[in-house]
Structure formats: structure tokens, C-alpha cells
Design a protein around this motif. Structure first.
Motif, PDB file in Angstrom:
ATOM      1  N   GLN A 505     -19.978  13.445  -0.846  1.00 27.06           N
ATOM      2  CA  GLN A 505     -19.621  12.187  -0.860  1.00 27.06           C
ATOM      3  C   GLN A 505     -18.671  11.687  -1.694  1.00 27.06           C
ATOM      4  O   GLN A 505     -17.901  11.472  -1.564  1.00 27.06           O
ATOM      5  CB  GLN A 505     -20.393  11.238  -0.363  1.00 27.06           C
ATOM      6  CG  GLN A 505     -19.973   9.769   0.985  1.00 27.06           C
ATOM      7  CD  GLN A 505     -21.628   9.620   1.198  1.00 27.06           C
ATOM      8  OE1 GLN A 505     -21.302   9.515   2.612  1.00 27.06           O
ATOM      9  NE2 GLN A 505     -21.922   8.761   0.851  1.00 27.06           N
ATOM     10  N   GLU A 506     -19.458  11.550  -3.541  1.00 18.23           N
ATOM     11  CA  GLU A 506     -18.429  11.653  -4.811  1.00 18.23           C
ATOM     12  C   GLU A 506     -17.374  12.771  -4.523  1.00 18.23           C
ATOM     13  O   GLU A 506     -16.387  12.207  -5.213  1.00 18.23           O
ATOM     14  CB  GLU A 506     -19.123  11.925  -5.524  1.00 18.23           C
ATOM     15  CG  GLU A 506     -19.732  10.420  -6.137  1.00 18.23           C
ATOM     16  CD  GLU A 506     -20.554  10.746  -7.337  1.00 18.23           C
ATOM     17  OE1 GLU A 506     -20.555   9.922  -8.145  1.00 18.23           O
ATOM     18  OE2 GLU A 506     -20.818  12.431  -7.736  1.00 18.23           O
ATOM     19  N   ALA A 507     -17.579  13.142  -4.682  1.00 18.74           N
ATOM     20  CA  ALA A 507     -16.407  14.317  -4.060  1.00 18.74           C
ATOM     21  C   ALA A 507     -15.196  14.600  -2.623  1.00 18.74           C
ATOM     22  O   ALA A 507     -14.516  14.925  -2.809  1.00 18.74           O
ATOM     23  CB  ALA A 507     -16.703  15.746  -3.810  1.00 18.74           C
ATOM     24  N   GLY A 508     -15.407  13.429  -2.255  1.00 10.95           N
ATOM     25  CA  GLY A 508     -14.596  12.931  -1.057  1.00 10.95           C
ATOM     26  C   GLY A 508     -15.003  14.306   0.410  1.00 10.95           C
ATOM     27  O   GLY A 508     -13.874  14.495   0.921  1.00 10.95           O
TER      28      GLY A 508
ATOM     29  N   GLY B  93     -19.644  14.579  -9.143  1.00 11.66           N
ATOM     30  CA  GLY B  93     -18.117  14.430  -8.314  1.00 11.66           C
ATOM     31  C   GLY B  93     -18.284  15.539  -8.276  1.00 11.66           C
ATOM     32  O   GLY B  93     -18.239  16.812  -7.576  1.00 11.66           O
ATOM     33  N   GLU B  94     -16.281  15.563  -9.218  1.00 10.50           N
ATOM     34  CA  GLU B  94     -16.071  16.711  -9.081  1.00 10.50           C
ATOM     35  C   GLU B  94     -17.122  17.499  -9.623  1.00 10.50           C
ATOM     36  O   GLU B  94     -16.495  18.826  -9.681  1.00 10.50           O
ATOM     37  CB  GLU B  94     -14.666  16.373 -10.474  1.00 10.50           C
ATOM     38  CG  GLU B  94     -13.237  15.580 -10.178  1.00 10.50           C
ATOM     39  CD  GLU B  94     -13.325  16.061  -8.442  1.00 10.50           C
ATOM     40  OE1 GLU B  94     -13.352  15.501  -7.464  1.00 10.50           O
ATOM     41  OE2 GLU B  94     -12.490  17.154  -8.567  1.00 10.50           O
ATOM     42  N   ILE B  97     -17.966  20.858  -8.001  1.00 11.97           N
ATOM     43  CA  ILE B  97     -16.786  21.901  -7.799  1.00 11.97           C
ATOM     44  C   ILE B  97     -17.146  22.790  -9.162  1.00 11.97           C
ATOM     45  O   ILE B  97     -16.905  24.680  -9.767  1.00 11.97           O
ATOM     46  CB  ILE B  97     -15.461  21.535  -8.302  1.00 11.97           C
ATOM     47  CG1 ILE B  97     -15.207  20.288  -6.350  1.00 11.97           C
ATOM     48  CG2 ILE B  97     -14.725  22.656  -7.414  1.00 11.97           C
ATOM     49  CD1 ILE B  97     -14.402  19.837  -6.390  1.00 11.97           C
ATOM     50  N   ASN B 262     -12.386   5.940  -1.749  1.00  9.99           N
ATOM     51  CA  ASN B 262     -11.853   6.516  -2.648  1.00  9.99           C
ATOM     52  C   ASN B 262     -11.018   8.062  -2.510  1.00  9.99           C
ATOM     53  O   ASN B 262     -10.185   7.257  -1.673  1.00  9.99           O
ATOM     54  CB  ASN B 262     -13.008   7.831  -3.210  1.00  9.99           C
ATOM     55  CG  ASN B 262     -12.795   8.559  -1.470  1.00  9.99           C
ATOM     56  OD1 ASN B 262     -11.970   9.398  -1.324  1.00  9.99           O
ATOM     57  ND2 ASN B 262     -14.166   8.763  -0.506  1.00  9.99           N
ATOM     58  N   PHE B 264      -9.386  10.401  -2.274  1.00 15.09           N
ATOM     59  CA  PHE B 264      -9.178  11.142  -1.394  1.00 15.09           C
ATOM     60  C   PHE B 264      -9.023  10.893   0.134  1.00 15.09           C
ATOM     61  O   PHE B 264      -7.969  11.311   0.403  1.00 15.09           O
ATOM     62  CB  PHE B 264     -10.604  12.596  -1.508  1.00 15.09           C
ATOM     63  CG  PHE B 264     -10.315  13.700  -0.562  1.00 15.09           C
ATOM     64  CD1 PHE B 264      -9.295  14.349  -0.786  1.00 15.09           C
ATOM     65  CD2 PHE B 264     -10.719  13.642   0.829  1.00 15.09           C
ATOM     66  CE1 PHE B 264      -9.116  15.487   0.513  1.00 15.09           C
ATOM     67  CE2 PHE B 264     -10.800  14.242   1.207  1.00 15.09           C
ATOM     68  CZ  PHE B 264      -9.848  15.170   1.619  1.00 15.09           C
ATOM     69  N   VAL B 265      -9.505   9.542   0.276  1.00 13.21           N
ATOM     70  CA  VAL B 265      -9.192   8.948   1.554  1.00 13.21           C
ATOM     71  C   VAL B 265      -8.186   8.402   1.298  1.00 13.21           C
ATOM     72  O   VAL B 265      -6.689   8.464   2.640  1.00 13.21           O
ATOM     73  CB  VAL B 265     -10.128   8.299   1.403  1.00 13.21           C
ATOM     74  CG1 VAL B 265     -10.135   7.115   3.094  1.00 13.21           C
ATOM     75  CG2 VAL B 265     -11.743   8.401   1.550  1.00 13.21           C
ATOM     76  N   TYR B 284      -6.240  15.308  -5.215  1.00 10.06           N
ATOM     77  CA  TYR B 284      -6.707  14.263  -4.189  1.00 10.06           C
ATOM     78  C   TYR B 284      -6.026  14.879  -3.834  1.00 10.06           C
ATOM     79  O   TYR B 284      -6.132  15.845  -2.029  1.00 10.06           O
ATOM     80  CB  TYR B 284      -7.018  13.263  -4.093  1.00 10.06           C
ATOM     81  CG  TYR B 284      -8.409  13.410  -4.834  1.00 10.06           C
ATOM     82  CD1 TYR B 284      -9.387  14.046  -4.043  1.00 10.06           C
ATOM     83  CD2 TYR B 284      -8.853  11.967  -5.938  1.00 10.06           C
ATOM     84  CE1 TYR B 284     -10.419  13.028  -4.886  1.00 10.06           C
ATOM     85  CE2 TYR B 284      -9.715  11.940  -6.814  1.00 10.06           C
ATOM     86  CZ  TYR B 284     -10.912  12.504  -6.168  1.00 10.06           C
ATOM     87  OH  TYR B 284     -11.968  12.557  -6.111  1.00 10.06           O
ATOM     88  N   ARG B 287      -5.543  18.439  -3.060  1.00  6.74           N
ATOM     89  CA  ARG B 287      -6.491  19.191  -1.951  1.00  6.74           C
ATOM     90  C   ARG B 287      -6.063  19.339   0.189  1.00  6.74           C
ATOM     91  O   ARG B 287      -6.293  20.250   0.504  1.00  6.74           O
ATOM     92  CB  ARG B 287      -7.262  18.289  -1.634  1.00  6.74           C
ATOM     93  CG  ARG B 287      -8.818  18.883  -3.213  1.00  6.74           C
ATOM     94  CD  ARG B 287      -9.846  18.414  -2.953  1.00  6.74           C
ATOM     95  NE  ARG B 287     -10.401  18.608  -4.475  1.00  6.74           N
ATOM     96  CZ  ARG B 287     -11.291  18.056  -5.075  1.00  6.74           C
ATOM     97  NH1 ARG B 287     -11.599  17.111  -4.587  1.00  6.74           N
ATOM     98  NH2 ARG B 287     -11.508  18.136  -5.846  1.00  6.74           N
TER      99      ARG B 287
END
Lengths: 542, 395
Positions: A505-508, B93-94, B97, B262, B264-265, B284, B287
Motif C-alpha cells: 500500500q505504501e508503494a501505491g 514503500g519504495e 522494489i 499518496n 501515486f494516486v 509516480y 509508473r
């Protein structure tokens, strides 16, 4: 009534001396257990000392006061609303014959299996600006829904996901209620409402208060929901400072949060103080006493409506996330592994077992004793429950590093944190079921030559077993949902469903959160089946 | 001595975690799949032979990735093999990845094992400091997703400097003082805008002008709870003072800027046309673009102000580690051409070495005009939270 009183007083007279000696041992044990649980939180006080005189300024700052008032108001509103929603639903499912009664009981209890922050996400995704429902309604000429954000939105979401506490505890009380008393009152010409007020209500009050207390403390310690609904309460305030390299300030605010907890516990103990009416004989328990007639069909709209909003809506939103295209990159460590589900179940089972072991002596003692030590030992664990997970985690990190480094970031410490946090949920049901054990029965067994232990095993234990099962299931399912303490205290590379949901969720990557969210709901839902199944067992006892 | 007993406990713990997360091993197997066949190259240095997958295995996929030229810099092949176990704290979060790359490294080097723990970067930073102060560091490396957390650890002397040859490929602005840490991936503040509603020239090149820009009034989104946003406000406070930062927040709020959970939204909403523009980290928007190449989404950057802040994810060697050599070697791997290509094409971060092109058609870091600011100072968040609260922007 007179006979019962006489038997009860006779029973206590016979065993007065004996009770004192076991009582002291049990009380000391309960006190020791509580003290161990509260100890790590003392580390917060140590942290606060580093602030020096600034601590006082920060405590009385007007901004702190505003947050305090808002927090207390939210707790009051959510608790009140949970009682308003939970008690009638409990009465409806126990005393009135609804069509598909069993089904509706499960539906009403199920929101407890959904973490309130997921509920909040769903609410925002649906009703928020440009949310799914807002978009769907726009062509129908509804340009704008009232904002979901803010105090009202947070209160609604929190109520939707916490009222089952009141529902379940009230229901447990109702199921072990002596319906013959109600019938007696009715034959003595008391109206239905009169009978409810004078007979039923006093007997289920401990159950209601136990549930209300859990709701109040959950609301006080919840971080995710107010955060998502943009209401600045204590936990949010603490979290922002914690994430801004101000741990000592966060510790100070946590101590203020404890003060609020103390007040709530004091209020609860005043309401729950008269428990004399709660001692029950085995009677015609849980009989249907409320005949709704044709009204039973419209009455199902109540559970149906709540089920739709609290359960179907988030599941629909998860489904939408699942189907929506993601941000489009490979997701290795971000891909879901079933081991996360197993990890969740594993630590939750350990937490449930641990919580029962600790809760049992405290609950048994506090149910039958009015001594000050027993009262304190009974109340102290609630401090842990009211501690936001993140604060408890901070306290345990410094505590373990300073005192027992061997425990730092291990499963035992993580489970300890869960036990500290959630054990009060087990105390409540065990205590309630223990109070409803007829002392006369135990005494009868004793006079018939059973040893104390044998009497406990053959009389008390079977009767409190439903309470134990409910308590264990509640701890299990709250542990499944717990987030911040798990994030901070879990061992290296130990992910659970919620830590995974949090990461994606944090990473969207909402789409990735859909499957674990559904798994979480299903597994937690199964633990709800435990709670309801043991109720069924109790009914068929009759 | 004591260290030894703790390590053995840690190993036990690691085995336990590895056992219970057996499913993970299965997932990471998928990753190496791309280059695991015949197109790998044999590495010859170190203890055993290892197979290094072809570059394509390190690349993401999608519209923005196709047709990129081969990256320069030092290849993994030229670096010593990794072997042994490493305890890693990685920001959430990031970081999820970034961690994929760690999994690839474990695939490549059978004798290399990483035990990772993930939480928010700032929480991990405070944990590192507490552990070091208690004389019980648990991790060897801290990989944070922002420089303020690295700065916090550095300020509290909980690091060991990295050797010059490790940090040398990275520009000095993206390294900590005394080589305390080194950036491995860049994150630029940006203004995603809808190209159907605006042209690039409509977006002012100073953030301070945005509240007065009619085309942007009441049509923007921001995410004040997001750490990167707070770093941005901190930068503004450091550059222009508290009053100016507060006034800016108030005027943006009064202009009707909408709050999102956030960034990304925000970027998706801009692509959908629901917002005209927003405040978000650059990746973001990329992406969104990568999965929807036709989305009317552009990226604007301001110049020489907080709006153009380039923050970094970076690595720090934790004080008291006994794995110093392995940590250095690990960080060198993070700065290899393969790693930088991975961060650039999978998470769309800015590469930290000059041989790798930025993602998509973005300007290079040199062309970005970030403000002149010491990234470590971004950890001074308390006054920032205070002024955000005064401006009634909930952080």
C-alpha cells in the motif's frame, strides 16, 4: 430470588476461610503478571526524562489540549454508538427469531475480522472525492457526496468495525441469562420493557461494559483509521512525531494517552461495580423471549444493511483494486506469498495461547474478589490494550535493548507484545462467564467430597470454557490485524499479511493488497466461527 | 565474544525466518528466470564461478524502457563476488522494489544471503541509533529511502564511513559528509500536470508562484502525510524561512488544494484529468505513463527551489558491523551499471552514476537545477511539523 440469595450467601459463608488463602495466592499471581506486562511501558518514563523541563511546556501546549479534547470526543462517540448498535443486534439475534438467524449472527460479528484501517480505505475509495460510488452517482445527478473525511467519517468507520465487541460480549451475557427470571417477571405483570429493564439489563450490563471498554480502548489506540480519515488524534500526533525523529516527544504524548486510559478504566469500574446481579443459576438459558411476529422480516434489514456497508463494500473495493491495472513493473519481493498467511496464523495462535495463560488467573480472581489488589491487577492489563501498538513497540525496543538484548526482534518478544496488547480481550469474556458460574454448584461439589481442583475441573472449567474460547478467538483475530508493533518487532524477514499489505500500500500497489486483505478477512472470519460455534455448543447443553 | 553468541542467535533466527518464509524463495526464483539460460556470462573472480544474467534481466518492461542504450559504469562482472550473510535494514514503500535487486543478487551468488527487516526509514534510523547506543547493532547496512534518515544516523555517529572508492562514482551532493552514506537512487520533486488542460509553459518555474497562477488554482492535489512532502516543506523552510513556508502552505490550502493519501494516486488522478496538476515525486508519474503510454500526463520541474529538491535513497554502513568488507562490496554492487539500470527502469528512480540515462525522456540530474541544500539537514523535521500544523495542513 430469595432462595438464590440464600444459597449464594450460604455458599460464601461455608468457604470464607478457604477462599481467603487461595485468594491471596491468586491475587499475588495476578498482580505479578500485570506488573510484568506494564513494566516495559515504564521505559517510556525514562525516555521522557531526556526532554527535561520542555516536557511540561509540551504537555500543556494548546495544540496538545485540542488533540486531547478531540480524542476523548471520538472515544465517547464511538463507544456510545457501538452500544446503540451492538446491544439491539445482540437482543435481536438471541431473543428474537430472525429468519436465517445463524447467518445474520455471523454477518453481524464479521466486521470485527476486518481491520478498521482497511474499512477506512474502502470508505474513502468509495465515498471520497472521485471515489467509486461518487463516480457512479455523478451521472444520476448527484454531483457531490458529503465529505467522508473528518470526525464524523472516522466515528462512523470506527463504529462499524468495533461494535461487534459490544455485540459479542452482550450476546454472551444474553445466552447465559436465566430466561425463567424474565418469564417470572412477565407473569408478575411486568411489561416487556419493564422486564427488560429490571431483569435483563442488570444482568447483561457487565457484558455491555466489557464490550464498551474494548471499543473505547480500541478507538483510543487506533492509528490507521483516524489517519486515513484525516482526524488528528493522539495516535496520529504521536506517529507523526515518531516518524520525525522525536521519540522522546512521542513517549511523552504516550504517557498522556495512558492518563486518558486511566480515566476510562475508572469510569468502567464505576459502571460495572454492582455485579451482584450477575451471579446466575443454570436456568432456561437464552430462550427466545421476543416475538416479533411479522416484524421479523423488516428487522433483518438492520443486520443486512450493516453487513452490506461493513463487509460487502470493502470486499468490493478489494476486488476493484485486484482488477485494476497496477503501476506496471515487475514485482518480485512485492509478490504475495502464502507464507505470510501462515506467519500471521502462527504468531496469532501463540498470542492467543499466551493471552489465555495470563488472563486466566487474573480473570478468575477478579470475578470473585473485591480486594483493592485484585481490582488493580484486573485493571492494569488494560493499560497495555490502550497503548498504541507503535508506542508499545518503541517501549519494547528500548526495554529489550537495555535489559534483555537476547529477546530483541524475536518471536517471543513479538508474542509478548501481542499478549500485553490483547490479553484484556480474553479477561473480559472469561470474567463474565466465571461470574455466571453458580457458586452453589461448586460448593455442592465440595460438600460431596470433591477436592478443590476436582471441583474446578468438573464444575468451573466447563462453564468458563466458552469464555476461554471467545477470549482466545478475540486475541487471535486482533493479532491477525495488528500492524505497527508487528512492523517494528518482527524478526528479520518475517512478514505477515498485514505487514505485506502495508508494504504494497505504501508503494501505491493497491492491487497487490487485495488478495492478502481477502485472506486476512477469511482467516479472521474463521476465528469468528469459533466464537459462535462454542455458543452453539452451550445452547445444545440445555 | 558476546558478539559471537548474538550472531549465532541471529543465525538461528534467520533459519527460522527462512524456513517459515519458504515461499519467498520460490518467488525470487522467478526473477532470475529472464537471464538464467544460456545468455549469461560467467564471472571468474571470487571463490566460485557465478553466472551473471544478461542486462535484460535487470531491466523493467513497458513503454518507457524499450530502446534504452546499454548503461555505462562498472558492471557486476568486474566486482568481487558477494559471499556470506548480511543483515539489512531497508526502508518501507519504495524499498520493497529496491529489495527485488537484493533478491537477484542472492540468486546470482549462491553463497550470499541477506536477512532484511523493513519498516519506515525514519523508524529504522532511530532503531539503528538506539541499537548502536546500546552496543547491540542488529544490522550491517541501512538502506534508507530518504536522505533525512541517513542524516539522522550520521548525526548520531552510528555509522562507519564508506571507503572513497565505493562512493567515488556518485556526485558529492548525493553523499553524506565524511562518506557517512552514499545515494543509490534519486527521487526528484516534480509537478505532474495534465497535458490536455495545460502546456508545460503554464507551470511556473518557481513553487512560490503556484498559488498565484490562475490556471492551477483549486485544481491541484498534494499528500502532506507523505514523508517526501515533509522533506519538501523542510527544504522550503531551510531555503526561505519559516514564515515564507507557512504562508505558502496557507495560500495553497486556501486555493483549494485537495489532499490525497499518496502521490501515486495524485499522479493517476492527474492522468485521468480529475486534477489539473499536483505535487509528487517524479517516478509516480512515470509508473502511470509506463502502463498507460497514452495518458495525457506531463512532468514539470521548478528551478533552484524546494520544488526541485532531489532526495536520494541511500546506503549507510552501521557502526559496529563485523561485515565491513562485505558491506562495502554490497554497496558497490548497488552502484553497478546493472543495479543502476534496474533502479532506473523498474522503480523509475534517477540513476546516481553518470553512465546511466535517466528514466523516460526526463532531463538528467545536472539539468534539473535542484536547490543548493545539504540533504542531511532534512532530518530536522520538528519545526516543519510545527509550521504545517500552524498552517492547518495535517502532516
Amino acid at each position: 430470588m430469595r432462595v438464590r440469595e440464600w444459597v449464594t450467601s450460604f455458599g460464601s459463608r461455608v468457604t470464607a476461610d478457604e477462599a481467603t488463602s487461595i485468594g491471596t495466592g491468586l491475587t499475588l499471581l495476578a498482580a505479578a503478571v500485570s506488573a510484568t506486562l506494564v513494566l516495559p511501558l515504564g521505559w517510556l518514563v525514562v525516555d521522557v526524562f531526556t526532554l527535561g523541563s520542555r516536557a511540561i511546556d509540551l504537555t500543556v501546549a494548546p495544540t496538545t489540549m485540542r488533540v486531547l479534547v478531540r480524542t476523548v470526543a471520538l472515544v465517547a462517540v464511538v463507544t456510545g454508538a457501538s452500544v446503540v448498535v451492538g446491544v439491539p443486534l445482540a437482543v435481536l439475534t438471541v431473543q428474537a427469531k430472525l429468519p436465517l438467524q445463524r447467518f445474520w449472527t455471523v454477518v453481524i460479528a464479521l466486521p470485527l475480522a476486518i481491520p478498521s484501517y482497511l474499512g477506512a480505505f474502502a470508505a474513502v475509495s468509495a465515498f471520497g472525492p472521485r471515489g467509486a460510488l461518487t463516480n457512479a452517482l455523478a451521472p444520476l445527478g448527484v454531483p457531490k457526496l458529503p465529505t467522508v473525511y473528518g470526525f464524523v467519517g472516522a466515528a462512523v468507520v470506527l463504529t462499524l468495525y468495533t461494535y461487534p465487541y459490544v455485540f459479542l460480549t452482550t450476546r454472551a451475557s444474553l445466552l447465559s441469562l436465566d430466561a425463567s427470571l424474565v418469564e417470572a417477571a412477565r407473569t408478575l405483570n411486568a411489561g416487556r420493557w419493564e422486564a427488560f429493564k429490571r431483569i435483563t439489563l442488570p444482568q447483561i450490563t457487565p457484558g455491555i461494559t466489557a464490550g464498551a471498554l474494548l471499543v473505547a480502548l480500541y478507538t483510543l489506540s487506533d492509528f490507521g483509521t483516524p489517519n486515513i480519515m484525516r482526524v488528528e488524534v493522539f495516535t496520529q500526533f504521536i506517529y507523526a512525531r515518531y516518524n520525525a525523529f522525536m521519540r522522546d516527544y512521542a513517549a511523552l504524548l504516550s504517557l498522556q494517552l495512558f492518563a486518558v486510559t486511566a480515566v476510562i478504566l475508572a469510569i468502567e469500574s464505576r459502571i460495572g461495580i454492582d455485579e451482584s446481579g450477575a451471579y446466575e443459576s443454570r436456568g432456561n438459558r437464552g430462550a427466545t423471549t421476543l416475538d416479533l411476529g411479522r416484524w421479523r422480516y423488516p428487522a433483518t434489514l438492520l443486520p443486512a444493511g450493516i453487513g452490506a456497508v461493513a463487509i460487502l463494500l470493502p470486499i468490493g473495493i478489494f476486488g476493484m483494486w485486484f482488477l485494476r491495472t497496477g503501476p506496471g513493473y515487475a514485482t518480485g519481493s512485492m509478490s504475495f506469498s502464502w507464507s505470510y498467511g501462515w506467519n500471521s496464523v502462527y504468531v496469532s495462535l501463540l498470542a492467543a495461547g499466551g493471552a489465555i495463560l495470563v488472563a486466566l488467573p487474573i480473570a478468575l480472581r477478579s470475578a470473585v474478589s473485591e480486594s483493592v489488589v485484585a481490582t488493580v491487577a484486573d485493571r492494569a492489563p488494560y493499560v497495555g490494550y490502550a497503548t498504541p501498538g507503535i508506542v508499545l513497540a518503541i517501549a519494547l525496543v528500548s526495554f529489550s535493548l537495555d535489559v534483555v538484548p537476547a529477546l530483541y526482534k524475536t518471536i517471543p518478544l513479538l508474542v509478548f507484545a501481542y499478549v500485553v496488547r490483547f490479553m484484556p480481550q480474553a479477561i473480559g469474556p472469561i470474567r463474565t462467564s466465571r461470574m455466571q458460574v453458580d457458586r452453589g454448584l461448586v460448593e455442592a461439589a465440595r460438600t460431596l467430597g470433591r477436592s478443590r481442583l476436582a471441583a474446578f475441573r468438573s464444575i468451573t472449567l466447563p462453564l468458563v470454557l466458552p469464555g476461554i474460547a471467545t477470549g482466545a478467538a478475540l486475541v487471535f483475530l486482533t493479532t491477525m490485524k495488528e500492524l505497527p508493533a508487528t512492523l517494528i518487532l518482527r524478526p528479520l524477514r518475517f512478514d505477515t499479511l498485514v505487514t505485506y499489505i502495508w508494504r504494497v500500500q505504501e508503494a501505491g500497489l493497491y492491487g497487490q493488497a487485495a488478495v492478502p486483505a481477502l485472506v486476512l478477512v477469511v482467516v479472521s472470519g474463521l476465528s469468528m466461527a469459533v466464537i459462535l460455534a462454542q455458543e452453539g455448543g452451550r445452547k445444545s447443553d440445555q | 565474544m558476546e558478539r559471537d553468541t548474538r550472531l549465532s542467535r541471529r543465525q538461528v533466527l534467520g533459519t527460522l525466518a527462512a524456513g517459515s518464509t519458504a515461499g519467498l524463495a520460490g518467488c525470487s526464483g522467478l526473477l532470475g528466470g529472464g537471464g538464467g539460460g544460456g545468455d549469461g556470462t560467467e564471472g571468474t573472480n571470487g571463490s566460485g564461478n557465478v553466472e551473471i544474467p544478461a542486462l535484460s534481466a535487470f531491466r523493467g518492461s513497458g513503454a518507457l524502457v524499450e530502446g534504452r542504450s546499454a548503461p555505462g559504469g562498472t558492471s557486476i562482472e568486474e566486482l568481487p563476488n558477494l559471499s556470506g550473510s548480511l543483515n539489512l535494514y531497508i526502508g518501507g514503500g519504495e524499498g520493497g522494489i529496491y529489495y527485488e535487486f537484493v533478491e537477484m543478487l542472492q540468486e546470482i551468488y549462491p553463497e550470499f544471503q541477506v536477512f532484511a527487516s523493513s519498516a519506515s526509514s525514519s523508524s529504522l534510523a532511530q532503531t539503528v541509533v538506539e541499537e548502536v547506543e546500546a552496543g547491540a547493532p542488529q544490522a550491517d547496512v541501512f538502506w534508507s529511502i530518504d536522505a533525512s534518515s541517513l542524516g539522522f544516523v550520521a548525526d548520531n555517529d552510528a555509522y562507519e564511513p564508506l571507503p572513497d572508492e565505493v562512493v567515488e562514482p556518485v556526485p558529492s551532493g548525493f553523499r553524506g559528509e565524511d562518506n557517512a552514506w552514499v545515494g543509490v537512487a534519486g527521487r526528484a520533486r516534480s509537478i505532474p500536470y495534465n497535458t490536455e488542460q495545460l502546456s508545460e509553459g503554464d507551470v511556473p518555474n518557481k513553487v512560490r508562484e503556484i498559488p498565484n497562477t490562475d490556471a492551477l488554482r483549486g485544481t491541484m492535489g498534494w499528500a502532506p502525510t507523505y514523508g517526501a512532502f515533509k522533506s519538501f516543506v523542510t527544504a522550503m523552510r531551510l531555503l526561505r524561512g519559516e514564515d515564507a513556508a507557512r504562508e505558502w502552505l496557507v495560500s495553497m490550502r486556501e486555493a483549494g488544494t485537495e489532499q490525497y493519501p499518496n502521490e501515486f494516486v495524485i499522479s493517476s488522478q492527474v492522468a485521468d484529468g480529475a486534477l489539473t496538476a499536483g505535487f509528487a515525486n517524479h517516478y509516480y508519474a512515470l509508473r502511470v505513463k509506463n502502463s498507460r503510454p497514452d495518458a495525457p500526463l506531463g512532468l514539470a520541474f521548478t528551478e533552484n527551489d524546494a520544488g526541485a529538491l532531489v532526495n536520494v535513497a541511500g546506503a549507510l554502513r552501521i557502526e559496529g558491523t563485523e561485515k565491513g568488507e562485505l558491506v562495502n562490496n554490497f554497496v558497490r554492487h548497488l552502484l553497478s551499471s546493472e543495479a543502476q539500470e534496474f533502479f532506473t527502469t523498474v522503480s523509475f528512480a534517477y540513476p546516481m552514476i553518470s553512465g546511466v540515462a535517466p528514466p523516460g525522456d526526463l532531463p538528467t540530474v545536472d539539468q534539473l537545477n535542484p536547490p543548493n541544500i545539504d540533504l542531511s539537514e532534512l532530518s530536522d523535521l520538528e519545526p516543519t511539523l510545527e509550521l504545517m500544523r500552524e498552517a492547518d495542513v495535517l502532516g
